[in-house]
Design a protein around this motif. Structure first.
Motif, mmCIF file in Angstrom:
data_model
loop_
_atom_site.group_PDB
_atom_site.id
_atom_site.type_symbol
_atom_site.label_atom_id
_atom_site.label_comp_id
_atom_site.label_asym_id
_atom_site.label_seq_id
_atom_site.Cartn_x
_atom_site.Cartn_y
_atom_site.Cartn_z
ATOM 1 N N TYR A 1 -0.061 -16.460 3.860
ATOM 2 C CA TYR A 1 -0.320 -17.862 4.167
ATOM 3 C C TYR A 1 0.840 -18.763 3.744
ATOM 4 O O TYR A 1 1.109 -19.785 4.375
ATOM 5 C CB TYR A 1 -1.610 -18.331 3.486
ATOM 6 C CG TYR A 1 -2.833 -18.227 4.368
ATOM 7 C CD1 TYR A 1 -3.501 -19.349 4.804
ATOM 8 C CD2 TYR A 1 -3.322 -16.977 4.766
ATOM 9 C CE1 TYR A 1 -4.629 -19.260 5.617
ATOM 10 C CE2 TYR A 1 -4.443 -16.873 5.572
ATOM 11 C CZ TYR A 1 -5.091 -18.019 5.988
ATOM 12 O OH TYR A 1 -6.196 -17.914 6.808
ATOM 13 N N TYR B 1 -10.173 -20.662 10.922
ATOM 14 C CA TYR B 1 -9.047 -19.732 10.825
ATOM 15 C C TYR B 1 -9.345 -18.370 11.432
ATOM 16 O O TYR B 1 -8.425 -17.573 11.671
ATOM 17 C CB TYR B 1 -8.630 -19.568 9.357
ATOM 18 C CG TYR B 1 -9.668 -18.903 8.485
ATOM 19 C CD1 TYR B 1 -9.714 -17.519 8.333
ATOM 20 C CD2 TYR B 1 -10.608 -19.662 7.794
ATOM 21 C CE1 TYR B 1 -10.662 -16.907 7.543
ATOM 22 C CE2 TYR B 1 -11.560 -19.057 6.992
ATOM 23 C CZ TYR B 1 -11.586 -17.685 6.864
ATOM 24 O OH TYR B 1 -12.538 -17.093 6.081
ATOM 25 N N HIS C 1 -5.969 -25.037 2.572
ATOM 26 C CA HIS C 1 -6.533 -23.743 2.957
ATOM 27 C C HIS C 1 -7.740 -23.411 2.076
ATOM 28 O O HIS C 1 -7.811 -23.837 0.918
ATOM 29 C CB HIS C 1 -5.476 -22.650 2.818
ATOM 30 C CG HIS C 1 -4.354 -22.760 3.806
ATOM 31 N ND1 HIS C 1 -4.566 -22.857 5.163
ATOM 32 C CD2 HIS C 1 -2.998 -22.790 3.634
ATOM 33 C CE1 HIS C 1 -3.399 -22.934 5.785
ATOM 34 N NE2 HIS C 1 -2.435 -22.900 4.876
ATOM 35 N N THR D 1 -8.896 -25.628 6.451
ATOM 36 C CA THR D 1 -9.216 -24.384 7.153
ATOM 37 C C THR D 1 -10.469 -23.785 6.536
ATOM 38 O O THR D 1 -10.615 -23.721 5.316
ATOM 39 C CB THR D 1 -8.062 -23.370 7.079
ATOM 40 O OG1 THR D 1 -7.823 -23.005 5.712
ATOM 41 C CG2 THR D 1 -6.789 -23.944 7.670
#
Length: 311
Positions: free
Chosen positions: A217, A194, A150, A174
């Motif tokens: 998350y 995202y 992420h 992402t």
């Protein structure tokens, strides 16, 4: 020596130039003339609240430094004056990187990769060690695994992408759409916007998730990890998901915070020397403009790292 210090915890504008005594190297320490200092999220979060780390009578932020050895203290055998080094030597204690000189234990530094400028080297230690320790040491990254990263275009994220690829992983990141080409250039196999796509609907059977976002998350990431996989949470322990749900899914979870590590720095330098790791520089500013650097970082839209030029 010149330095930058917060006159009070709070807004970026509280970072002001000051004159302080030059430190002296103690037993097993070296004195480094700082050429560049990296700027990290922990810096601006600390500046805002003063709630992280330990600080001297004149608090000086900055953990990442690259520079040249000025003096060596008693017992030092690794370095001599004139050697170029980089590191994050005292984290989470005060390193004082936003200054002309830093004194710290010699074995918390490593030789600066010859192919990097001091600006590039100063951008590496905290972010690269965070990615290395999270992926390789905590999650046991192996070739052939599927890794979801992420905030993949950020300071830690873009280095994590490359470290995972260097270990033979299949990497999914992402990031906003405008950063997809950048991430594919670093080796990412898939990139998810995202802002338009729910990653929980686009990804399955991941072995490792490196969560540099936090909040919800963590809980959402649990649902895409295969049994026996790892969720490594970076920002704060508040981002850890419900542990009963994690056990039900058979996922290992944990909050990790980076530690000074000469061995890790040497591994990172090796990847740099082999052409497998490069650092993206978002912004370079002079030391006296540390407030602008923090304001830029707090926008949350950087691609790579922010660095202060000191020498």
């Amino acid at each position: 020596m010149r330095a930058v210090s917060p006159r009070a915890w709070g807004a970026p504008e509280n970072l002001v130039p000051v004159e302080v005594d030059r430190p002296e190297p103690g037993l097993t320490e070296i004195l480094v003339r700082v050429h560049a200092a990296g700027v990290n999220p922990v810096d601006w979060k600390t500046r805002a609240e003063g709630t992280f780390g330990t600080w001297g009578d004149t608090p000086i932020l900055g953990y990442d430094v690259s520079g040249v050895v000025e003096e060596v203290g008693p017992g030092v055998t690794l370095y001599q004056p004139g050697d170029a080094v980089f590191g994050m030597p005292r984290f989470p204690e005060q390193t004082g990187g936003y200054a002309e000189f830093v004194a710290a234990p010699a074995r918390r530094f490593a030789p600066k990769p010859a192919g990097l400028s001091h600006v590039e080297a100063a951008a590496l230690p905290l972010a690269a060690l965070t990615a290395w320790q999270g992926l390789v040491e905590t999650a046991g990254l192996r070739a052939g695994q599927r890794v979801l990263i992420h905030a993949a275009a950020g300071g830690v994220g873009h280095l994590a992408v490359q470290i995972a690829k260097a270990h033979g992983a299949y990497v999914i990141g992402t990031a906003r759409e405008e950063k997809h080409a950048f991430l594919r250039g670093l080796g990412a196999d898939e990139v998810i916007d995202y802002t338009r796509v729910d990653f929980t609907e686009a990804v399955r059977d991941v072995d490792i998730v490196l969560d540099g976002v936090g909040g919800a998350y963590g809980a959402r990431s649990l649902e895409v990890i295969r049994p026996g996989g790892h969720l490594v949470t970076l920002p704060d322990p508040g981002g850890l998901p419900d542990q009963d749900r994690a056990r039900e899914l058979g996922v290992h979870t944990g909050w990790t915070i980076v530690e000074p590590d000469r061995a890790g720095l040497l591994e990172i330098a090796r990847l740099v020397d082999e052409g497998k790791l490069r650092v993206e520089i978002d912004t370079v500013l002079p030391l006296e403009e540390a407030a602008k650097a923090h304001a830029r970082g707090e926008q949350g839209r950087t691609q790579g790292k922010i660095v202060l030029r000191v020498a």
